[in-house]
Design a protein around this motif. Sequence first.
Motif, PDB file in Angstrom:
ATOM      1  N   ASP A 290      34.823  65.204  32.357  1.00 38.78           N
ATOM      2  CA  ASP A 290      33.696  64.715  33.164  1.00 38.78           C
ATOM      3  C   ASP A 290      32.355  65.069  32.510  1.00 38.78           C
ATOM      4  O   ASP A 290      32.168  66.180  32.017  1.00 38.78           O
ATOM      5  N   GLN A 291      31.446  64.110  32.488  1.00 38.88           N
ATOM      6  CA  GLN A 291      30.088  64.242  31.917  1.00 38.88           C
ATOM      7  C   GLN A 291      30.087  64.323  30.387  1.00 38.88           C
ATOM      8  O   GLN A 291      29.022  64.583  29.790  1.00 38.88           O
ATOM      9  N   TYR A 307      31.048  59.629  29.786  1.00 39.88           N
ATOM     10  CA  TYR A 307      32.179  59.438  30.699  1.00 39.88           C
ATOM     11  C   TYR A 307      31.924  60.248  31.967  1.00 39.88           C
ATOM     12  O   TYR A 307      31.558  61.422  31.913  1.00 39.88           O
ATOM     13  N   ARG A 308      32.102  59.588  33.113  1.00 39.25           N
ATOM     14  CA  ARG A 308      31.967  60.280  34.402  1.00 39.25           C
ATOM     15  C   ARG A 308      33.219  60.030  35.222  1.00 39.25           C
ATOM     16  O   ARG A 308      33.644  58.880  35.410  1.00 39.25           O
ATOM     17  N   ALA A 309      33.801  61.112  35.730  1.00 40.34           N
ATOM     18  CA  ALA A 309      35.049  61.008  36.490  1.00 40.34           C
ATOM     19  C   ALA A 309      34.859  60.192  37.769  1.00 40.34           C
ATOM     20  O   ALA A 309      35.739  59.406  38.153  1.00 40.34           O
ATOM     21  N   LYS A 310      33.716  60.339  38.419  1.00 42.35           N
ATOM     22  CA  LYS A 310      33.462  59.604  39.654  1.00 42.35           C
ATOM     23  C   LYS A 310      33.404  58.101  39.385  1.00 42.35           C
ATOM     24  O   LYS A 310      33.954  57.293  40.149  1.00 42.35           O
ATOM     25  N   LEU A 314      36.124  54.967  40.613  1.00 42.27           N
ATOM     26  CA  LEU A 314      35.683  53.696  41.199  1.00 42.27           C
ATOM     27  C   LEU A 314      36.184  52.517  40.374  1.00 42.27           C
ATOM     28  O   LEU A 314      36.687  51.524  40.918  1.00 42.27           O
ATOM     29  N   ASP A 315      36.042  52.617  39.038  1.00 42.93           N
ATOM     30  CA  ASP A 315      36.508  51.538  38.157  1.00 42.93           C
ATOM     31  C   ASP A 315      38.005  51.299  38.314  1.00 42.93           C
ATOM     32  O   ASP A 315      38.463  50.154  38.368  1.00 42.93           O
ATOM     33  N   HIS A 316      38.778  52.368  38.402  1.00 42.39           N
ATOM     34  CA  HIS A 316      40.240  52.237  38.537  1.00 42.39           C
ATOM     35  C   HIS A 316      40.615  51.572  39.862  1.00 42.39           C
ATOM     36  O   HIS A 316      41.541  50.754  39.909  1.00 42.39           O
ATOM     37  N   ARG A 317      39.884  51.912  40.916  1.00 43.98           N
ATOM     38  CA  ARG A 317      40.154  51.272  42.211  1.00 43.98           C
ATOM     39  C   ARG A 317      39.890  49.774  42.138  1.00 43.98           C
ATOM     40  O   ARG A 317      40.665  48.963  42.655  1.00 43.98           O
TER      41      ARG A 317
END
Length: 423
Positions: A290-291, A307-310, A314-317
């Motif tokens: 993350d970050q 890269y941001r985990a949050k 969202l992208d994966h959803r």
Amino acid sequence: MAYIRKVKTASGATAVQIAHKHKGQITKIIHIGSAHNDEELQLLLAIAQKRLRENQLELFPEAKSSLRLSIKRSYSDLLWRTLQKQYHQLGFDQLGDEVFKALCIARIVEPTSKLDSLRVLADLGVPPIDRNKLYRCLVKAANLDYRRIISQACFDHVQGNSITLLLYDVTTLYFEIQEEDDYRKSGLSKERRLEPQIIIGMLVDQNGFPLGLHSFEGNKAETKTLLPVIEAFQAQHKLSKVTIVADAAMLSATNLEELSKAGYTYIVGSRLHKVPYDIAEYQKKGELRDQQIITMQQENYRVIYQYRAKRAALDHRNIEKQVSKAQKALNGQIPATKMKFLSVTAKSKQLNLKLVDKAKALAGIKGYVTNLDISDEKVIEYYHQLFQIEATFRMAKSDLRARPIYHQNRDAIEAHLTIVLAA
């Protein structure tokens, strides 16, 4: 105990009050009002008696006063004066156009048609304005280039010579017509509408305060709007050492080259059409954290990836939703219309797994292109200030109802945009 008392005021009126006394000391006074004649005095005394008795039931009907009150006129003078003061503080009064000022204030109070603004102004207590003066004002605003004067006033208001960061973005405004012309054209709509539209390019400072607005044909490519707006801003204000921040829609080799030639630094969002090599190498070894930031240096600029985990979650959803939709189309549950992960030919339709894998590999990654010599974290921080201009557009469209536009000729349309800018 509580009792009613009458007190003579310095002006000669009689004040009616309810006094509360405890152990010989007055502890509280409620002022009911001041009377200037016997009839007003009797009315105030009756009101005081009612307050004193509060909710007690009356044994005898109360005597009716012969005094009758009626509202002859009501208007929002305080609101008018407050907004007028702000108009003057911004320096817009240098236009010397009272009708234009009235239209700007009316747009804030109740955004409606120019003609209906006369009703709004009447409610504010403004003397009646002839509708012909209103229409002449629109022509005058276009012919005398009020927008340039207002833009300069905005620049002066924010002490523009100290500006180091400019945010740029575009939006679309549609018309309630079906036929196009050379200016109002159907194009890629931000609101997915089919009506003819125009494109609006806006510059704001890093706090979202508008500094300039330009309109373009409805089918003009967004990448081709940036340079004309920046060049006009530079010609008017002669600024140097300013950083331009824009989203990925403005990214083109021509724009970056011309901005560099003009002496500007820039931060522009980067579109990711494929997985960058350096990121692909990281992904082979393990997951990005993350970050995490990865930088690729080019000859005249650098590309920053974060890269941001949050963002990845969202992208994966969203990917899963699109894959599910494509699968339903394959199963015949819904029509096989144009979908991101569905490949359709004359003979077959299938899920594009290669495209799905690519989307998953890019999930959570955002790119930024810059020629600015500052830290990667600061570049990302500056880029995220673009939310300010997005908020400005939302205000213009929703609070000020900049669209739909009903005007037909170019001068009236431009005047409408100038009023919205000033408001």
